[in-house]
Write a protein that holds these residues in place. Structure first.
Motif, PDB file in Angstrom:
ATOM      1  N   THR A  28     -14.019 -17.395 -18.277  1.00 54.19           N
ATOM      2  CA  THR A  28     -14.225 -18.620 -17.517  1.00 54.19           C
ATOM      3  C   THR A  28     -14.977 -18.335 -16.219  1.00 54.19           C
ATOM      4  OG1 THR A  28     -12.190 -18.451 -16.215  1.00 54.19           O
ATOM      5  CG2 THR A  28     -12.024 -19.465 -18.405  1.00 54.19           C
ATOM      6  N   VAL A  29     -15.462 -19.403 -15.600  1.00 52.08           N
ATOM      7  CA  VAL A  29     -16.121 -19.285 -14.303  1.00 52.08           C
ATOM      8  C   VAL A  29     -15.162 -18.709 -13.273  1.00 52.08           C
ATOM      9  CG1 VAL A  29     -17.108 -20.621 -12.397  1.00 52.08           C
ATOM     10  CG2 VAL A  29     -17.801 -21.097 -14.741  1.00 52.08           C
ATOM     11  N   CYS A  32     -14.928 -15.040 -13.680  1.00 52.08           N
ATOM     12  CA  CYS A  32     -16.147 -14.402 -13.184  1.00 52.08           C
ATOM     13  C   CYS A  32     -16.119 -14.247 -11.670  1.00 52.08           C
ATOM     14  CB  CYS A  32     -17.368 -15.219 -13.619  1.00 52.08           C
ATOM     15  SG  CYS A  32     -18.948 -14.712 -12.886  1.00 52.08           S
ATOM     16  N   SER A 127     -27.562 -17.677 -20.454  1.00 55.69           N
ATOM     17  CA  SER A 127     -26.749 -16.549 -19.977  1.00 55.69           C
ATOM     18  C   SER A 127     -27.437 -15.858 -18.810  1.00 55.69           C
ATOM     19  CB  SER A 127     -26.538 -15.561 -21.131  1.00 55.69           C
ATOM     20  OG  SER A 127     -25.915 -14.386 -20.676  1.00 55.69           O
ATOM     21  N   ASN A 131     -23.666 -15.628 -13.404  1.00 51.20           N
ATOM     22  CA  ASN A 131     -22.494 -16.240 -14.031  1.00 51.20           C
ATOM     23  C   ASN A 131     -21.819 -15.277 -15.009  1.00 51.20           C
ATOM     24  OD1 ASN A 131     -22.966 -18.743 -12.706  1.00 51.20           O
ATOM     25  ND2 ASN A 131     -24.530 -19.232 -14.238  1.00 51.20           N
ATOM     26  N   LEU A 134     -21.845 -15.262 -18.983  1.00 52.63           N
ATOM     27  CA  LEU A 134     -21.121 -16.201 -19.834  1.00 52.63           C
ATOM     28  C   LEU A 134     -22.110 -17.211 -20.413  1.00 52.63           C
ATOM     29  CD1 LEU A 134     -18.098 -16.862 -17.458  1.00 52.63           C
ATOM     30  CD2 LEU A 134     -18.082 -15.468 -19.527  1.00 52.63           C
ATOM     31  N   LEU A 140     -20.112 -23.177 -18.173  1.00 50.69           N
ATOM     32  CA  LEU A 140     -20.326 -21.767 -17.866  1.00 50.69           C
ATOM     33  C   LEU A 140     -21.732 -21.451 -17.379  1.00 50.69           C
ATOM     34  CD1 LEU A 140     -18.637 -20.303 -21.083  1.00 50.69           C
ATOM     35  CD2 LEU A 140     -17.581 -20.662 -18.837  1.00 50.69           C
TER      36      LEU A 140
END
Length: 278
Positions: A28-29, A32, A127, A131, A134, A140
């Motif tokens: 998940t954010v 991260c 991607s 981030n 993700l 994301l």
């Protein structure tokens, strides 16, 4: 909240930021950004620009008005970005942002600015190391948005398709893609910022206002990864057969996004509507 440039105000602090390798457990954010303030990569040998990612992942105060130090706090336009392009240090590369932090800050990096223009396109950011690489669900990824300082250049059929979520790279010729991307300043809605402050911002909601006048506020930042003729049309030696952005400077992250509900809005019009409310 502190401005990222202020938070990393000393050269020692800036240069201490390093690229990192992602754990396999990141999903998940929150995972991260709780563990990687500069993002991370799947590679065991990180080579991304850590300071650039640090700036991208900042959380400027959503209520901060545009800085009076830049254009008197009024919205900036095409001439402003052309001027910024001419002042980029010759030694800036895709990986040495931190070495130029002070001079870029003097040019306005890290300050809050606003711009008014026409929304030309919005696409899924994919991607990215900022981030933690993700991907998949839109929660994301960044929303990569192109805003230009002229009317929408293509026909109603294309406009309808873009508003319905079609990716312009799939429905347009290369020539028509350049009509949309080469005149535009990139503004980015980040997943971290959206989660914290703007949960009602969705990709489809932004795409649905393609072709309309918008007012965007956020952090001024140079995305030095794209400081090259193949990407940046603002360079004197830009490759116009491939470049896809008006400037390497961006508004990133976006902190406020408004849409004109009339035929035209000036900066202080009462007809600006927050994207959150649409």
């Amino acid at each position: 909240m502190r401005n990222p440039t202020t938070a990393a105000r000393t050269l020692k602090e800036v240069e201490s930021l390093q690229g990192e390798t992602c754990e396999d457990t990141l999903e998940t954010v929150d995972d991260c950004h709780a563990n990687h303030k500069t993002g991370c990569t799947h590679s065991e040998n990180p080579r991304y620009d850590a300071y650039l990612n640090y700036l991208k992942n900042g959380l400027p105060d959503q209520a901060s008005p545009p800085s009076s130090d830049i254009n008197g706090g009024s919205p900036v336009g095409a001439d402003f970005f052309a001027s910024l392009e001419s002042g980029i240090p010759d030694t800036l590369t895709s990986t040495n942002h931190a070495q130029h932090a002070e001079e870029l800050s003097q040019m306005g990096e890290g300050q809050i600015v606003s711009l008014i223009g026409t929304l030309y396109y919005t696409i899924h950011g994919g991607s990215e190391t900022c981030n933690c690489q993700l991907s998949g669900d839109e929660s994301l990824i960044d929303f990569h948005i192109g805003v230009a300082f002229a009317d929408f250049p293509l026909g109603a059929d294309i406009l309808s398709q873009l508003r319905s979520g079609s990716d312009y790279s799939r429905i347009l010729s290369r020539h028509d893609q350049h009509l949309l991307d080469q005149p535009t300043v990139v503004v980015e809605m980040t997943p971290y910022y959206r989660e914290q402050f703007r949960p009602n911002w969705t990709l489809r909601k932004v795409q649905n206002v393609t072709g309309r006048q918008v007012k965007v506020t956020g952090q001024l930042m140079i995305d030095n990864v794209h400081h090259k003729p193949a990407d940046d049309c603002g360079l004197e030696d830009a490759d116009l057969s491939s470049c896809w952005r008006k400037s390497v400077w961006e508004v990133h992250p976006v902190t406020s996004f408004q849409v004109c509900s009339a035929d035209h809005c000036d900066a202080n019009s009462p007809n600006w509507v927050n994207l959150d409310d649409m």
